[in-house]
Design a protein around this motif. Structure first.
Motif, PDB file in Angstrom:
ATOM      1  N   THR A  15       0.851  -1.188   0.000  1.00 49.26           N
ATOM      2  CA  THR A  15       0.000   0.000   0.000  1.00 49.26           C
ATOM      3  C   THR A  15       0.886   1.237   0.000  1.00 49.26           C
ATOM      4  O   THR A  15       2.092   1.148   0.232  1.00 49.26           O
ATOM      5  CB  THR A  15      -0.901   0.028   1.249  1.00 49.26           C
ATOM      6  N   GLU A  16       0.279   2.388  -0.243  1.00 46.28           N
ATOM      7  CA  GLU A  16       1.050   3.637  -0.245  1.00 46.28           C
ATOM      8  C   GLU A  16       1.697   3.885   1.109  1.00 46.28           C
ATOM      9  O   GLU A  16       2.829   4.339   1.198  1.00 46.28           O
ATOM     10  CB  GLU A  16       0.150   4.822  -0.628  1.00 46.28           C
ATOM     11  N   GLU A  17       0.963   3.582   2.177  1.00 44.81           N
ATOM     12  CA  GLU A  17       1.499   3.791   3.525  1.00 44.81           C
ATOM     13  C   GLU A  17       2.735   2.933   3.756  1.00 44.81           C
ATOM     14  O   GLU A  17       3.724   3.375   4.330  1.00 44.81           O
ATOM     15  CB  GLU A  17       0.434   3.455   4.570  1.00 44.81           C
ATOM     16  N   LYS A  19       4.777   1.856   1.488  1.00 48.76           N
ATOM     17  CA  LYS A  19       5.889   2.348   0.668  1.00 48.76           C
ATOM     18  C   LYS A  19       6.552   3.550   1.312  1.00 48.76           C
ATOM     19  O   LYS A  19       7.770   3.701   1.263  1.00 48.76           O
ATOM     20  CB  LYS A  19       5.384   2.710  -0.728  1.00 48.76           C
TER      21      LYS A  19
END
Length: 111
Positions: A15-17, A19
């Motif tokens: 997920t973006e978090e 990354k």
């Protein structure tokens, strides 16, 4: 090479978090962090420590692995808590339905 290929595949699924902030913040105090950095920069004297230094590149892998294991344990605990709550709610529903059917019988057949 297989581990690196798997890590590359997993990176696409993050997920973006994950990354941006892939690990939990450190719980060490600033002085402890400096001591740890200093210890990592020193050349190891013992043979086992030298052998471990060859695998320092896998540190990120083990951090991710441990984070995933911790999250798995937390999710198991949450699942168990929800299963217990679900069982409790089912018991309450059964009691309610038993009370409703009993009151209908009393209304239809007064003694």
């Amino acid at each position: 090479q297989r581990i690196l290929r798997l890590a590359e595949m997993c990176r696409r699924l993050e997920t973006e978090e994950e990354k941006v902030l892939p690990f939990y913040p450190s719980s060490l105090a600033e002085g402890e962090l400096q001591d740890a950095r200093r210890a990592l920069e020193e050349t190891p004297v013992e043979p086992l420590a030298r052998a471990v230094q060859d695998y320092v590149g896998l540190e990120r892998f083990w951090q991710r692995f441990n984070k995933a294991k911790l999250e798995e344990k937390v999710l198991d605990q949450i699942r168990m808590a929800l299963a217990n709550r679900n069982q409790h709610l089912r018991e309450l529903l059964q009691q309610y339905l038993a009370g409703v059917s009993l009151s209908r019988k009393v209304l239809k057949d007064p003694l």
